[in-house]
Scaffold this active site. Sequence first.
Site, PDB file in Angstrom:
ATOM      1  N   TYR A  58      -9.335 -10.537  10.798  1.00  0.00           N
ATOM      2  CA  TYR A  58      -9.369 -11.393   9.624  1.00  0.00           C
ATOM      3  C   TYR A  58      -9.130 -12.861   9.948  1.00  0.00           C
ATOM      4  O   TYR A  58      -9.508 -13.735   9.173  1.00  0.00           O
ATOM      5  CB  TYR A  58      -8.366 -10.900   8.579  1.00  0.00           C
TER       6      TYR A  58
ATOM      7  N   HIS B 290      -1.579   0.182   5.713  1.00  0.00           N
ATOM      8  CA  HIS B 290      -2.257   1.067   6.663  1.00  0.00           C
ATOM      9  C   HIS B 290      -1.446   2.308   7.011  1.00  0.00           C
ATOM     10  O   HIS B 290      -1.225   2.624   8.179  1.00  0.00           O
ATOM     11  CB  HIS B 290      -2.615   0.305   7.945  1.00  0.00           C
TER      12      HIS B 290
ATOM     13  N   GLN C  50       0.819  -1.213   0.000  1.00  0.00           N
ATOM     14  CA  GLN C  50       0.000   0.000   0.000  1.00  0.00           C
ATOM     15  C   GLN C  50       0.852   1.262   0.000  1.00  0.00           C
ATOM     16  O   GLN C  50       0.329   2.370   0.074  1.00  0.00           O
ATOM     17  CB  GLN C  50      -0.926  -0.013   1.216  1.00  0.00           C
TER      18      GLN C  50
ATOM     19  N   GLU D  81     -15.895   2.624   8.971  1.00  0.00           N
ATOM     20  CA  GLU D  81     -16.522   3.620   9.837  1.00  0.00           C
ATOM     21  C   GLU D  81     -16.449   5.029   9.262  1.00  0.00           C
ATOM     22  O   GLU D  81     -15.435   5.429   8.688  1.00  0.00           O
ATOM     23  CB  GLU D  81     -15.811   3.657  11.198  1.00  0.00           C
TER      24      GLU D  81
ATOM     25  N   TYR E 126     -11.477   6.374  19.735  1.00  0.00           N
ATOM     26  CA  TYR E 126     -12.464   5.734  18.864  1.00  0.00           C
ATOM     27  C   TYR E 126     -12.435   4.208  18.931  1.00  0.00           C
ATOM     28  O   TYR E 126     -13.150   3.545  18.193  1.00  0.00           O
ATOM     29  CB  TYR E 126     -12.309   6.272  17.435  1.00  0.00           C
TER      30      TYR E 126
END
Length: 384
Positions: free
Chosen positions: A278, A165, A98, A257, A267
């Site tokens: 997962y 991430h 990513q 979310e 949060y």
Amino acid sequence: MIRSFPALALVSALALAACGANGSAANDSADTAPAATTKSGKPFTSAEMGTFEEPWALAFLPDGRILVTEKKGVLKLVRLGGDTVDVAGVPKVDYGGQGGLGDVAVHPDFANNGYIYLSFAEAGDGDTRGAAVARGKLVLDGGAPRIEGLQVIWRQEPKVSGQGHYGHRIAFGPDGMMYVSSGERQKFDPAQDLNSNLGKIVRLSDTGMIPSDNPFYDQGRVKAQVWAYGIRNPLGIDFDSDGRLWEMEMGPKGGDELNLIKAGTNYGYPKASNGDHYDGKDIPDHKPGDGFEPPKVFWNPSISPSSLLIYKGDLFPDWKGDAFIGALSGEALIRVDLNGETATKADQWPMEARIRAVEQGPDGAIWLLEDGENGRLLKLTPAY
């Protein structure tokens, strides 16, 4: 007031991050209202305005030209109806997974100071890497377009292994501060650790200094950056017209979310989520009294959100103030009706492609970037 030490020592820029997809299929359909329809089934028409290699983000300059980032480390300057050229001076990125070149943001006073901001995956010692944000002056005259004086003004701490991430979206608030979304890098626990800036929303000045009214300002340099925490993979942040900060994040298996971000608030991730790990391990759902701020809406199955826009234009007057979300695995553009601090799922339009970014143009049109090779730049205008 701005504290006199920077969020990190300014050094030469290195590498850039980008985020990919996870999750599975489409949005909860049970509470999704039907869209206004035309013969095409969508209330907008779509025009292709160019194609790019693994595009990740776009931003408009005051003169209408567009900056587009490509994940491998290329920044494009696009003149609609004209040429598209590379911008020199982009930092070296750690491309893979990513990771790569990520967001691009234009300083609110760009017309006077010329500053732009880039986020990216930056290599560290050994097999480590982390997101970084750099700023420099975009020079558009006197030769080829280029960035001068590029300096890193923020980094994820610590750098860790893996290529996922990063988060690293950038937004400027009405307070003039720069907000950066920082993913937890698939390491789970750092999202709850205030000695790390992973899994957080951080708030800095436009030069990377730490504002003295941050909620943990007096608790050390890394903690002082933190605006909110307990966040997984935040791939979209934007402000509404009343100055509220909204954040869109990929949850684990399910549990994507949309959050209303409040200073100093937790949060919940990975202690609370409406999705599961997962590997099948349960994560407790958000529930009253658990000490964590729940999302305003969530999606299970996942949509794999990539981006967030709070629409402020006039071209689509019925949507003014609403949230628009690009979906990767969901291959959709999603609208959420916002009313003050209340959010309600509204529309989910299939786009037949993974949507990497959503942005508003100067005339109020909605612009999308498709993900992957030959990702299209699309301009959406009303169909009627």
